[in-house]
Design an enzyme around this catalytic site. Structure first.
Site, PDB file in Angstrom:
ATOM      1  N   MET A   1     -12.977   8.087 -22.332  1.00  9.65           N
ATOM      2  CA  MET A   1     -12.365   7.144 -21.470  1.00  9.65           C
ATOM      3  C   MET A   1     -13.226   5.951 -21.409  1.00  9.65           C
ATOM      4  O   MET A   1     -13.493   5.216 -22.240  1.00  9.65           O
ATOM      5  CB  MET A   1     -12.113   7.927 -20.241  1.00  9.65           C
ATOM      6  CG  MET A   1     -11.667   9.343 -20.505  1.00  9.65           C
ATOM      7  SD  MET A   1      -9.873   8.779 -20.975  1.00  9.65           S
ATOM      8  CE  MET A   1      -9.000  10.444 -20.898  1.00  9.65           C
ATOM      9  N   SER A   2     -13.382   5.342 -20.237  1.00 11.29           N
ATOM     10  CA  SER A   2     -13.814   4.015 -19.677  1.00 11.29           C
ATOM     11  C   SER A   2     -15.321   3.679 -20.091  1.00 11.29           C
ATOM     12  O   SER A   2     -15.826   2.687 -20.119  1.00 11.29           O
ATOM     13  CB  SER A   2     -13.366   3.570 -18.398  1.00 11.29           C
ATOM     14  OG  SER A   2     -12.008   3.249 -18.371  1.00 11.29           O
ATOM     15  N   ALA A   3     -16.031   4.889 -20.455  1.00 11.09           N
ATOM     16  CA  ALA A   3     -17.477   4.631 -20.857  1.00 11.09           C
ATOM     17  C   ALA A   3     -17.607   3.845 -22.422  1.00 11.09           C
ATOM     18  O   ALA A   3     -18.299   3.297 -22.644  1.00 11.09           O
ATOM     19  CB  ALA A   3     -17.928   5.878 -21.012  1.00 11.09           C
TER      20      ALA A   3
END
Length: 391
Positions: A107-109
């Site tokens: 995801m947004s990592a």
């Protein structure tokens, strides 16, 4: 590979919804189009095991009671947890059909990986961090992105404000949701025609995921190469990542640089170890040390305090900043971390030589209690390890 059954057949309509998500998050390739990222199984960064007992691990809960390690893992829907101290595995755990060979979505990592790629490319002279994004993507000159710099995009300080219709158009373009039959919305067309309110760039922290997808387009334009090939050649293979890795792409092949990176827990942890090691694997410099120093030291604390997430993170720390896709807590010890929805995290504690990689399947995209528990757990892991001698 795990062969765990899914509760039904996940598809675009439900793959991010529990209970489908727990299977879908480590079977993304079966749901979305992807671009493969080359790893280096023949020269993997070795991760030797030096197991440590966490029997004394205890998390105190706000309303009384405690959680042991097993309770924490369950309470935060953990798919995988790996802890490194001095580059050695002191704890490794998998659940929900995941194992050491399973690529799980970050995801947004993913934004943190995109931020590291910017540093590598800037050092090579292939992209100018201070240039306006229109230098590389002139198609956005007529949009709210006009005048925004690469630096402002990666620090989430571009003045972009979407209404509900704009957010839906972006979601349709990214390819993670069903769209009307016969239509092919995609990221490049979205950026060229987007409608969003423009505010002054360079202000308070304002988290807009499209910023990082636009960075992906700028990177590909600046280098003439695909983002996937750049990551493989300049970062993933040199650091010794060994597992299956890929990134989701839209209907026209543009990479989802804001959230589509999928990799194994061990390779996620190897990335954290590379950051802890100053961007070097042995004598080989991969990420510029100066770029990592900049992330740790040069984020704008006031921009964070004026930004939208100040209150959300107040129970964790009020002394934070966001720089190049990374969050930094400026307490002692300083903590760098990457964060994605549904519970994806990579923590780097340089002072204590500890890296913690966690993959999860939270039912909610953002779960305030699970975020708080995870950060409390990081501190507790550090406490336990500091009380035990290194193996």
């Amino acid at each position: 590979m795990p062969t765990d059954p899914s509760p039904a057949t996940p598809d675009l309509s439900n793959w991010r919804t529990a209970p489908y998500s727990r299977w879908a998050f480590h079977n993304v390739r079966s749901i979305l189009p992807v671009a493969d990222i080359a790893s280096a199984p023949g020269s993997a960064w070795p991760l030797q095991a030096s197991p440590v007992s966490f029997e004394d691990f205890r998390l105190k809960l706000p309303k009384g009671g405690t959680l042991d390690l097993e309770g924490f893992l369950k309470a935060t829907a953990t798919d995988g947890l790996l802890i490194l101290r001095d580059g050695r595995i002191v704890f490794e755990h998998y659940e929900g059909g995941n194992d050491r060979d399973t690529p799980h979505i970050l995801m947004s990592a993913t934004k943190s990986i995109t931020g590291l790629m910017l540093g590598i490319l800037a050092e090579r002279g292939e992209i100018d961090i201070d240039a306006e994004v229109t230098r590389y993507v002139p198609e956005v000159a007529g949009t709210a992105y006009r005048g925004a710099t690469i630096r402002q995009l990666t620090d989430m300080r571009a003045g972009i404000v979407f209404d509900a219709a704009g957010l839906q158009a972006y979601a349709d373009a990214a390819g993670w949701e069903p769209v009307a039959s016969g239509t092919t919305p995609n990221l490049h067309d979205f950026f060229a025609t987007m409608r969003a309110q423009a505010q002054p760039h360079g202000g308070a922290f304002s988290y807009v995921s499209s910023n990082t997808d636009l960075l992906g387009w700028a990177i590909e334009r600046a280098t003439g190469r695909s983002f996937a090939s750049l990551v493989g050649t300049l970062l993933w293979q040199p650091l010794g990542a060994s597992g299956e890795t890929f990134i989701t792409v839209d209907r026209k092949g543009a990479p989802r640089c804001t959230g589509g990176f999928c990799t194994t827990l061990r390779d996620f942890a190897r990335l954290g170890q590379l950051v802890l090691s100053g961007g070097r694997r042995g004598s080989h410099a991969i990420i510029p040390q100066g770029w990592l120093d900049d992330i740790r030291q040069n984020g704008d604390v006031q921009a964070w305090r004026d930004g939208q997430w100040r209150d959300s993170f107040a129970a964790i720390s009020r002394n934070m900043h966001y720089r190049s896709g990374w969050y930094v807590i400026n307490d002692e010890p300083q903590l760098m971390f990457a964060m994605g929805i549904h519970g994806q995290n990579l923590f780097v504690d340089a002072a204590n030589r500890i890296v913690i990689a966690k993959l999860s399947s939270w039912a909610q995209p953002v779960d305030g209690q699970a975020i708080w528990l995870t950060h409390q757990a990081v501190a507790e892991f550090v406490r336990v390890l500091r009380e035990q001698p290194a193996g």
